[in-house]
Design a protein around this motif. Structure first.
Motif, short mmCIF file in Angstrom:
data_model
loop_
_atom_site.label_atom_id
_atom_site.label_comp_id
_atom_site.label_asym_id
_atom_site.label_seq_id
_atom_site.Cartn_x
_atom_site.Cartn_y
_atom_site.Cartn_z
N VAL A 33 27.80 17.90 65.02
CA VAL A 33 28.92 18.43 65.72
C VAL A 33 28.62 19.80 65.98
N TYR A 39 45.21 17.44 67.79
CA TYR A 39 44.93 17.60 66.62
C TYR A 39 45.76 17.50 65.39
N LEU A 83 42.03 15.09 62.70
CA LEU A 83 41.64 14.41 63.85
C LEU A 83 41.93 15.69 64.98
N ILE A 108 30.73 11.78 70.08
CA ILE A 108 30.93 13.11 71.44
C ILE A 108 30.56 11.85 72.55
N ALA A 158 35.33 20.46 69.44
CA ALA A 158 33.74 20.64 68.42
C ALA A 158 33.96 22.32 69.04
N PHE A 168 33.34 21.07 59.97
CA PHE A 168 33.02 19.65 60.21
C PHE A 168 33.31 19.12 59.47
N SER A 214 35.97 12.29 73.18
CA SER A 214 35.76 12.62 71.99
C SER A 214 35.85 12.25 70.64
N ILE A 215 35.97 12.54 69.83
CA ILE A 215 36.91 12.90 68.09
C ILE A 215 35.45 13.50 67.39
N VAL A 216 36.56 14.67 66.83
CA VAL A 216 36.17 15.14 66.18
C VAL A 216 37.23 14.93 64.56
N LEU A 217 36.64 14.62 63.69
CA LEU A 217 37.15 14.70 62.58
C LEU A 217 36.44 16.45 61.81
N GLY A 259 31.56 13.93 64.45
CA GLY A 259 31.81 13.32 65.23
C GLY A 259 32.00 12.21 65.95
N ILE A 289 32.36 5.98 63.22
CA ILE A 289 33.58 6.92 62.67
C ILE A 289 34.09 7.33 60.88
#
Length: 204
Positions: A122, A51, A81, A112, A92, A107, A23-26, A110, A71
């Motif tokens: 997210v 991170y 990121l 996932i 998250a 957030f 997963s990636i989360v912005l 993301g 994304i």
């Protein structure tokens, strides 16, 4: 190193991380103090989460043609990121856990497990317990009825046969039913044993 080569190197770095990511989360982390940033990075590192601040252009090139390409529309403004490898919800969850102490954190979006989520999505994902916690709860649910059944069987074994049967209060419904069947079978067998003993005495 020429500027173009540096950009290519950064894009390749992101691509290599994405190849292993679940997963990636912005995140918009603008406004964090140095101390807050250090604390957040340490907590994320403990969960094996990368991170790092990247330019949106670099991320855009890196996700092109990958499962994270959706994304791109969210790559606006300051972007940090967070990349999870083991637990898809970890980034998250860890970041969400710091929002109260670090209210400037936001957030952005993301992806996932191949699903795109906006900021609210997210945040909702962040409330899902970790895999280890879910497995612990599942194991606990298995152990509870087994332990209750064991206590009931032990109580029956120690009970005086002349005493009236006490109601089973702590056993689950399905366990109580099984115990009732066992006791019923025992009661039906009891008269047969008494008759056999009477016949033996008469024969003597």
């Amino acid at each position: 190193m020429p500027k173009t080569d540096k950009k290519v190197q950064v894009v390749q770095e992101i691509k290599e991380k994405l190849d292993k990511a679940s997963s990636i989360v912005l995140v918009n982390a603008r406004g964090l103090t140095v101390e807050q940033d250090t604390i957040l990075r340490r907590k994320l590192r403990e969960e094996n989460i990368d991170y790092k601040v990247y330019k949106n252009t670099m991320i855009r090139f890196a996700v092109e043609g990958t499962d994270f390409a959706e994304i791109v529309p969210h790559l606006e403004g300051p972007t940090t990121l967070a990349i999870s490898y083991d637990d898809a919800t970890a980034a998250a969850r860890v970041i969400s856990g710091q929002l109260k102490a670090m209210p400037v954190l936001e957030f952005k979006a993301g992806i996932i497990e191949n699903t795109l989520y906006d900021a609210k999505g997210v945040a909702a994902i962040a409330n899902i317990p970790s895999r280890e916690e879910l497995l612990g709860r599942l194991l606990g649910s298995f152990k509870s009825p087994i332990a209750s059944f064991a206590r009931v069987i032990n109580a029956i074994a120690e009970k005086d046969p002349n005493e009236a049967a006490a109601p089973v209060a702590e056993a689950p419904a399905e366990v109580a039913e099984e115990v009732a069947v066992v006791e019923a079978v025992a009661e039906e067998a009891a008269p047969e044993n008494n008759e056999t003993e009477t016949e033996n005495k008469e024969e003597e």
